[in-house]
Design an enzyme around this catalytic site. Sequence first.
Site, PDB file in Angstrom:
ATOM      1  N   ASP A   2       0.793  -1.231   0.000  1.00 40.31           N
ATOM      2  CA  ASP A   2       0.000   0.000   0.000  1.00 40.31           C
ATOM      3  C   ASP A   2       0.825   1.280   0.000  1.00 40.31           C
ATOM      4  OD1 ASP A   2       1.035  -0.274   2.513  1.00 40.31           O
ATOM      5  OD2 ASP A   2      -0.857  -0.243   3.593  1.00 40.31           O
ATOM      6  N   HIS A   3       2.065   1.229   0.497  1.00 40.96           N
ATOM      7  CA  HIS A   3       2.802   2.472   0.719  1.00 40.96           C
ATOM      8  C   HIS A   3       3.557   2.984  -0.508  1.00 40.96           C
ATOM      9  CE1 HIS A   3       1.836   2.272   4.899  1.00 40.96           C
ATOM     10  NE2 HIS A   3       2.637   3.261   5.202  1.00 40.96           N
ATOM     11  N   ASP A  23       3.674  -0.701  11.351  1.00 39.29           N
ATOM     12  CA  ASP A  23       3.172   0.593  10.906  1.00 39.29           C
ATOM     13  C   ASP A  23       2.538   1.294  12.101  1.00 39.29           C
ATOM     14  OD1 ASP A  23       2.441   2.117   8.188  1.00 39.29           O
ATOM     15  OD2 ASP A  23       0.882   2.442   9.682  1.00 39.29           O
ATOM     16  N   ARG A  79      -2.396  12.401   9.902  1.00 35.39           N
ATOM     17  CA  ARG A  79      -1.222  13.239  10.176  1.00 35.39           C
ATOM     18  C   ARG A  79      -1.227  14.473   9.276  1.00 35.39           C
ATOM     19  NH1 ARG A  79       3.195   8.694  11.789  1.00 35.39           N
ATOM     20  NH2 ARG A  79       2.192   8.448  13.810  1.00 35.39           N
ATOM     21  N   SER A  89      13.043   6.538  16.480  1.00 32.94           N
ATOM     22  CA  SER A  89      12.286   5.423  15.905  1.00 32.94           C
ATOM     23  C   SER A  89      13.044   4.112  16.118  1.00 32.94           C
ATOM     24  CB  SER A  89      12.051   5.658  14.411  1.00 32.94           C
ATOM     25  OG  SER A  89      12.991   4.960  13.657  1.00 32.94           O
ATOM     26  N   ARG A 143      13.918   1.865  14.223  1.00 34.19           N
ATOM     27  CA  ARG A 143      14.392   1.234  12.980  1.00 34.19           C
ATOM     28  C   ARG A 143      15.589   0.295  13.202  1.00 34.19           C
ATOM     29  NH1 ARG A 143      15.901   6.786  10.537  1.00 34.19           N
ATOM     30  NH2 ARG A 143      13.679   6.951  10.814  1.00 34.19           N
TER      31      ARG A 143
HETATM   32  S1  SF4 Z   1      -1.747   6.651   7.875  1.00 34.60           S
HETATM   33 FE1  SF4 Z   1      -0.151   5.303   7.090  1.00 34.60          FE
HETATM   34  S2  SF4 Z   1      -1.187   3.378   6.580  1.00 34.60           S
HETATM   35 FE2  SF4 Z   1      -2.758   4.965   6.767  1.00 34.60          FE
HETATM   36  S3  SF4 Z   1      -3.083   5.688   4.697  1.00 34.60           S
HETATM   37 FE3  SF4 Z   1      -1.621   7.037   5.689  1.00 34.60          FE
HETATM   38  S4  SF4 Z   1       0.380   6.218   5.158  1.00 34.60           S
HETATM   39 FE4  SF4 Z   1      -1.130   4.624   4.735  1.00 34.60          FE
END
Ligand code: SF4
Length: 755
Positions: A95-96, A160, A448, A643, A645
Amino acid sequence: MAFDLDMIKKVYDRYSTRVAAARKATGKPLTLTEKILYAHLSEGDAQKAFARGVDYVDFAPDRVAMQDATAQMALLQFMQAGRPKVAVPSTVHCDHLIQAKIGAEVDLNTAKDTNKEVYDFLASVSDKYGIGFWKPGAGIIHQVVLENYAFPGGMMIGTDSHTPNAGGLGMIAIGVGGADACDVMAGLPWELKFPKLIGVKLTGKLSGWSSAKDVILKVAGILTVKGGTGAIVEYFGEGARSLSATGKGTICNMGAEIGATTSVFGYDEKAAIYLRGTKREGIAALADTIKEHLTGDAEVYANPEQYFDQVIEINLSELEPHVNGPFTPDLAWPISKFAAAVKENNWPATLEVGLIGSCTNSSYEDITRAASIAQQAVDKHLKTKAEFTITPGSEQVRYTVDRDGYLGTFAEMGGVVLANACGPCIGQWARHTDDPTRKNSIITSFNRNFAKRQDGNPNTHAFVASPEIVTAFAIAGDLTFNPLTDTLTNEQGQQVKLDEPQGLEMPIKGYAVEDAGYQAPAEDGSKVEVKVDPKSSRLQLLDPFAAWEGTDLTGLKLLIKAKGKCTTDHISMAGPWLKFRGHLDNISNNMLIGAINFANNTADSVKNQLTGEYGPVPATQRDYKAHGIGTIVVGDENYGEGSSREHAAMEPRHLGVRAILVKSFARIHETNLKKQGMLGITFADPADYDKVQEDDSIDIQGLTSFAPGKQLTVVLHHKDGSSDSFAVNHTYNAQQIEWFKAGGALNIIRKQMAN
Ligand code: SF4
């Protein structure tokens, strides 16, 4: 794609016993969070857990979910474990990596082309090791998980930050780094410091323009971006029971924006409706058998102040729609105050783009409510002023809302449907703009909104709201418009007002999909070949790290003595380097390039003791490696914060650094180093940091009798012939010492699997 009913049954079988034991041990009624956590403790860790907050505790999660960017290194590492299959049910979601530019079909085809080697690798590695693979276009990880895998009372980790979305169906779902996912898939326990508990009591009932999104927008305003740190947020009360399961998912999803470990709702009739509607009647029936354990105890909810560390109460009947932003998700404005805030702060009032959807807000309910506003634009002859995009969260939702005519409505309003993927939410957005230097505004139903998050442009003021509010603003094209009270002028010059949104919690004809985009793994993966092109610059199979040679480490050269803050971002920078996250050797060219060298106060400039020349850290380290010389990195306080990572621990190990000696470690990074077989030690006396000089050769003594709690000795041989010697501490337990000796935790699992 079948969910694992047997696995869920096993979880529920042990549930009642575990909850009863926990009640007895703690002598008090329990919150839902405690019940789920106690039901997932690894054997033997119960006592530590009951003394809440004192220690890290081992858990056994039921599932792992990975998105395509973070899955690459997690799975490359997992391959090192030598297991024929993953230890717990796991899935990968593509998806990313899909860039939104023109529209769903074209963008998806471009992504399949550009990312072919990554998708081929993920598809083949999933096929081989028993992992469910969701192809590009199948949807966004959290929506797909909610529709297919989340279950009440379960525990999941996901690579995620918005993994907590599954809390909408009563699951403790926590975002982690790739190393944690690798451990759980390899059969190791997963540790978490027992969290603080925040209770949110919801009373009343939503109506009109207000939606579940406004609950979390309000909570974000109350708790701020840091207020949930180290806590799990538990929602309860009659208001909670009135919210749809997908609405609850939205609230839990965006709990990541207050820093919460995760958020959770109890199992109720709305959860059962969603489970049945998504063809999981079996889970609803099982959950009904233990439903008293899938919610907090009545005594807790009657007197929440006695059982939660903090309690917030929100009356849904009085909750106004909110708009949060710009630049931070906790700047919360009730809609009645927003227009004035826009004017007072001189934020650009003209709205350029409205974007709905994403993993946060693309349920059937969200789409139908937004479409009811879009329909009014058509019916009332309103011309949509801003650009408008729709990002469905999954192919199942997309297919269903298309079948029911809602995508057609958005198209009539002038909207563009993007691929079922992250796209603009993660900055994968080729935004069309005539002047990027202009201050401008966008509004999204995502989660975000930090500067540059969506389009990389620092001049973009991004606001967050519910999909129906975003749709109304897109029609008006003006952020000083209040859809609840104001009118708009239509194409016939009339003043018209938008009516309240109307939506459907579930599709009347049920969900449908032709091709959900799922690839089931092979029954027997032993013959499946994992596809990695040896010439690839983005992917590289890993070789096991070498075992400890069995002697003290002597003659190590100082690579760098880092001064001040040295986060995982200083150790392994993000940005352009992320494209190499599946190629350890290539990404290692960013190793420690952000760290400041104490000797010259400069980043990425260290002395090569073999030549006397200053050069970049990675090149200098590669030179030492080529000469078979080990090195040591020295650091300051809280080394490796930030993070989680795993690259920050893997890169030094890959390039031949033998030890990291610091004043103190950030805990997750310290554990990551241990897992990779690296020696991580701390100055017993932090003042000894000052004794380390640029031209030192360094010995580490005591490794032949390496034991828990026993100090080691570091000897510094200075260039002038003098030396210093001092004690250093470590926190390795017996098992972690075995990791060190074997050259890494995965080497041990591989050995066990071979026997
Ligand atoms: S918050 Fe993260 S998982 Fe959800 S759509 Fe945005 S990038 Fe994709």
